[in-house]
Design a protein around this motif. Structure first.
Motif, PDB file in Angstrom:
ATOM      1  N   LEU A  49       0.833  -1.191   0.000  1.00  0.00           N
ATOM      2  CA  LEU A  49       0.000   0.000   0.000  1.00  0.00           C
ATOM      3  C   LEU A  49       0.873   1.249   0.000  1.00  0.00           C
ATOM      4  O   LEU A  49       1.901   1.315   0.684  1.00  0.00           O
ATOM      5  CB  LEU A  49      -0.911   0.026   1.229  1.00  0.00           C
ATOM      6  N   VAL A  50       0.445   2.241  -0.781  1.00  0.00           N
ATOM      7  CA  VAL A  50       1.067   3.570  -0.775  1.00  0.00           C
ATOM      8  C   VAL A  50       0.098   4.515  -0.081  1.00  0.00           C
ATOM      9  O   VAL A  50      -1.090   4.576  -0.439  1.00  0.00           O
ATOM     10  CB  VAL A  50       1.370   4.051  -2.206  1.00  0.00           C
ATOM     11  N   VAL A  51       0.586   5.242   0.904  1.00  0.00           N
ATOM     12  CA  VAL A  51      -0.251   6.151   1.679  1.00  0.00           C
ATOM     13  C   VAL A  51       0.266   7.571   1.514  1.00  0.00           C
ATOM     14  O   VAL A  51       1.338   7.805   0.960  1.00  0.00           O
ATOM     15  CB  VAL A  51      -0.252   5.754   3.178  1.00  0.00           C
ATOM     16  N   GLY A  52      -0.534   8.519   1.988  1.00  0.00           N
ATOM     17  CA  GLY A  52      -0.124   9.919   1.943  1.00  0.00           C
ATOM     18  C   GLY A  52      -0.458  10.623   0.653  1.00  0.00           C
ATOM     19  O   GLY A  52       0.074  11.709   0.385  1.00  0.00           O
ATOM     20  N   GLY A  57      -5.718   8.641  -4.799  1.00  0.00           N
ATOM     21  CA  GLY A  57      -5.600   7.199  -4.646  1.00  0.00           C
ATOM     22  C   GLY A  57      -6.775   6.442  -5.234  1.00  0.00           C
ATOM     23  O   GLY A  57      -7.556   6.975  -6.036  1.00  0.00           O
ATOM     24  N   ASP A  58      -6.901   5.166  -4.814  1.00  0.00           N
ATOM     25  CA  ASP A  58      -7.981   4.318  -5.318  1.00  0.00           C
ATOM     26  C   ASP A  58      -9.332   4.812  -4.807  1.00  0.00           C
ATOM     27  O   ASP A  58      -9.474   5.190  -3.647  1.00  0.00           O
ATOM     28  CB  ASP A  58      -7.761   2.867  -4.869  1.00  0.00           C
ATOM     29  N   PHE A  63     -10.567  -4.252  -3.178  1.00  0.00           N
ATOM     30  CA  PHE A  63      -9.482  -4.924  -2.464  1.00  0.00           C
ATOM     31  C   PHE A  63      -8.588  -3.928  -1.727  1.00  0.00           C
ATOM     32  O   PHE A  63      -7.924  -4.281  -0.762  1.00  0.00           O
ATOM     33  CB  PHE A  63      -8.638  -5.787  -3.421  1.00  0.00           C
ATOM     34  N   THR A  64      -8.567  -2.657  -2.132  1.00  0.00           N
ATOM     35  CA  THR A  64      -7.816  -1.658  -1.384  1.00  0.00           C
ATOM     36  C   THR A  64      -8.436  -1.431  -0.009  1.00  0.00           C
ATOM     37  O   THR A  64      -7.738  -1.294   1.002  1.00  0.00           O
ATOM     38  CB  THR A  64      -7.763  -0.332  -2.168  1.00  0.00           C
ATOM     39  N   ASP A  86     -17.356  -0.719   2.972  1.00  0.00           N
ATOM     40  CA  ASP A  86     -16.309  -0.242   2.074  1.00  0.00           C
ATOM     41  C   ASP A  86     -15.639   0.977   2.693  1.00  0.00           C
ATOM     42  O   ASP A  86     -16.239   2.050   2.796  1.00  0.00           O
ATOM     43  CB  ASP A  86     -16.916   0.116   0.712  1.00  0.00           C
ATOM     44  N   LEU A  87     -14.388   0.789   3.135  1.00  0.00           N
ATOM     45  CA  LEU A  87     -13.639   1.901   3.727  1.00  0.00           C
ATOM     46  C   LEU A  87     -13.014   2.715   2.599  1.00  0.00           C
ATOM     47  O   LEU A  87     -11.929   2.419   2.116  1.00  0.00           O
ATOM     48  CB  LEU A  87     -12.550   1.359   4.660  1.00  0.00           C
ATOM     49  N   LYS A  88     -13.698   3.731   2.174  1.00  0.00           N
ATOM     50  CA  LYS A  88     -13.227   4.531   1.062  1.00  0.00           C
ATOM     51  C   LYS A  88     -12.228   5.577   1.562  1.00  0.00           C
ATOM     52  O   LYS A  88     -12.552   6.398   2.412  1.00  0.00           O
ATOM     53  CB  LYS A  88     -14.397   5.221   0.358  1.00  0.00           C
ATOM     54  N   SER A  89     -11.035   5.486   1.049  1.00  0.00           N
ATOM     55  CA  SER A  89     -10.016   6.468   1.388  1.00  0.00           C
ATOM     56  C   SER A  89      -9.228   6.783   0.124  1.00  0.00           C
ATOM     57  O   SER A  89      -8.585   5.914  -0.453  1.00  0.00           O
ATOM     58  CB  SER A  89      -9.073   5.928   2.475  1.00  0.00           C
ATOM     59  N   LYS A  90      -9.349   8.015  -0.318  1.00  0.00           N
ATOM     60  CA  LYS A  90      -8.677   8.421  -1.546  1.00  0.00           C
ATOM     61  C   LYS A  90      -7.198   8.720  -1.339  1.00  0.00           C
ATOM     62  O   LYS A  90      -6.513   9.140  -2.268  1.00  0.00           O
ATOM     63  CB  LYS A  90      -9.365   9.657  -2.125  1.00  0.00           C
ATOM     64  N   ASN A  91      -6.706   8.522  -0.123  1.00  0.00           N
ATOM     65  CA  ASN A  91      -5.301   8.834   0.155  1.00  0.00           C
ATOM     66  C   ASN A  91      -4.405   7.599   0.127  1.00  0.00           C
ATOM     67  O   ASN A  91      -3.224   7.700   0.451  1.00  0.00           O
ATOM     68  CB  ASN A  91      -5.178   9.512   1.520  1.00  0.00           C
ATOM     69  N   ILE A  92      -4.947   6.444  -0.204  1.00  0.00           N
ATOM     70  CA  ILE A  92      -4.146   5.237  -0.280  1.00  0.00           C
ATOM     71  C   ILE A  92      -4.343   4.586  -1.650  1.00  0.00           C
ATOM     72  O   ILE A  92      -5.339   4.852  -2.337  1.00  0.00           O
ATOM     73  CB  ILE A  92      -4.500   4.232   0.837  1.00  0.00           C
ATOM     74  N   ALA A  93      -3.398   3.721  -2.025  1.00  0.00           N
ATOM     75  CA  ALA A  93      -3.471   3.029  -3.313  1.00  0.00           C
ATOM     76  C   ALA A  93      -2.789   1.679  -3.188  1.00  0.00           C
ATOM     77  O   ALA A  93      -1.723   1.556  -2.567  1.00  0.00           O
ATOM     78  CB  ALA A  93      -2.820   3.852  -4.423  1.00  0.00           C
TER      79      ALA A  93
END
Length: 373
Positions: A49-52, A57-58, A63-64, A86-93
């Motif tokens: 995972l890439v954060v920040g 992001g995704d 699956f993210t 579904d934990l939606k977080s646009k800051n991770i990929a």
């Protein structure tokens, strides 16, 4: 002072030097044309995972969200989230991590890694890769990657739908981003012989390499196994084997002449002709026949009060033209330079050149292998 004699001596010196450099230019070091058997790189791959990220992001990748949930549980963070949420977080990929483990890499050394997005992330710029194990083909962990990404691309979009993308923002690299954890064993210090594998198999080059090694270190030191391998008797002591290998790989060998080939790239139209291509006596002419059909329909308008109907009458103009190209003759043993000049004289395009070469091959006048890739 006799300037004419000096000029003659300088000219002779330059001529001899040119001959020496010309002959030496054909010689290659063994390390440039061959490599040791068993001494190679190994591919590593990982998933992490890439954060920040700043809302790049995704977004719609399920699956993210699952990976984020697993990460929080592994880090000891217990929070009540209903299953299937579904934990939606646009800051991770979610990303894949690839690397090449060089030969003789020891634990603790650092290697570069490449990170690429697996989901619908727009950009990885500014992101940080979390600790990710990198595995080999055998499923064992050989390195661990982590660090800040260097992304050479960028993407920007406006509210009206306009978008600008430079290079590839969804992939990046981490210089020295992985630490080697396990060494890959090689066969360098095993057995009483080393094997050199040629990058381009050739019987002449393999025989010349064996002769050069035998000339430097005595008869029987090396022998050519086949067109791509040369076996060398080497010391069993590791330190002596390293010094012996360093001496062998710096020996110069004159590679054998490559076989006559013509390579045609059917997708790009690129044609490459090697130096030893020869053409037997043949006469060639090439011209293009063009047929142009132009439609010029005419409208037939009846007179007033004639009870007729308006009708469209077709009218076609057909024009046939043929280029008046002259015939040229190939003499016996024509060289590459003469082939190019003859084809250029008739103004043949790359596609025309391919047609000429195929016709010469079918006629048995082309002494070369014609490969279409």
């Amino acid at each position: 002072m006799n300037w004419s004699n000096s000029i003659r001596r300088i000219s002779r010196f330059l001529g001899v030097a040119a001959m020496v450099f010309a002959s030496a230019a054909h010689a290659e070091r063994i390390k440039d044309i061959a490599s040791l058997a068993g001494v190679r790189t190994n591919q590593l791959v990982g998933y992490g995972l890439v954060v920040g990220l700043t809302n790049t992001g995704d977004k719609n990748t399920r699956f993210t969200s699952q990976n984020l949930r697993n990460l929080m549980l592994q880090l000891g963070t217990n929070f009540n989230v209903p299953p299937g949420t579904d934990l939606k977080s646009k800051n991770i990929a979610a990303v894949s991590i690839t690397a090449e483990l060089p030969p003789f890499a020891k634990p603790g050394q650092a290697i570069d890694v490449t990170v690429a997005s697996l989901g619908d992330a727009k950009s990885l710029r500014g992101g940080s890769l979390l600790m990710t194990p990198l595995k080999g083909a055998d499923g064992q962990v050989y390195a661990v990657a982590q660090g800040n990404l260097v992304v050479g691309g960028l993407s920007a979009s406006g509210q009206d739908g306009s978008k600008v993308t430079v290079n590839v923002p969804s992939a990046g690299r981490i210089p020295n981003g992985a630490t080697v954890e396990r060494e890959v064993p090689t066969g360098f210090n095993q057995g009483g012989a080393l094997v050199l594998n040629l990058h381009t198999p050739d019987f002449s080059t393999a025989n010349g390499m064996a002769e050069a090694i035998n000339s430097a270190y005595g008869a029987g030191t090396a022998r050519a196994i086949d067109a791509s391998s040369v076996q060398i008797a080497a010391p069993r002591d590791p330190s002596q084997r390293v010094s012996f290998t360093s001496l062998v790989e710096n020996l110069e060998v004159t590679p054998g002449a490559a076989p006559a080939k013509i390579i045609v790239n059917s997708r790009t139209g690129t044609v490459v002709i090697s130096d030893h291509v020869r053409v037997q006596p043949a006469a060639v002419t090439h011209g293009n026949l063009s047929v142009t059909i132009t439609e010029r329909p005419q409208v037939s308008q009846p007179n007033a009060f004639s009870a007729g109907q308006t009708a469209v009458v077709p009218r076609s103009d057909v024009k046939v033209s043929e280029e008046a190209n002259r015939m040229f003759v190939f003499k016996p043993g024509v060289s590459l330079d003469e082939i190019v000049k003859a084809v250029n004289q008739v103004g043949a395009a790359p596609s025309d050149l391919v047609a000429i070469l195929e016709a010469l091959k079918s006629a048995g006048a082309l002494r070369a292998e014609l490969l279409v890739i």
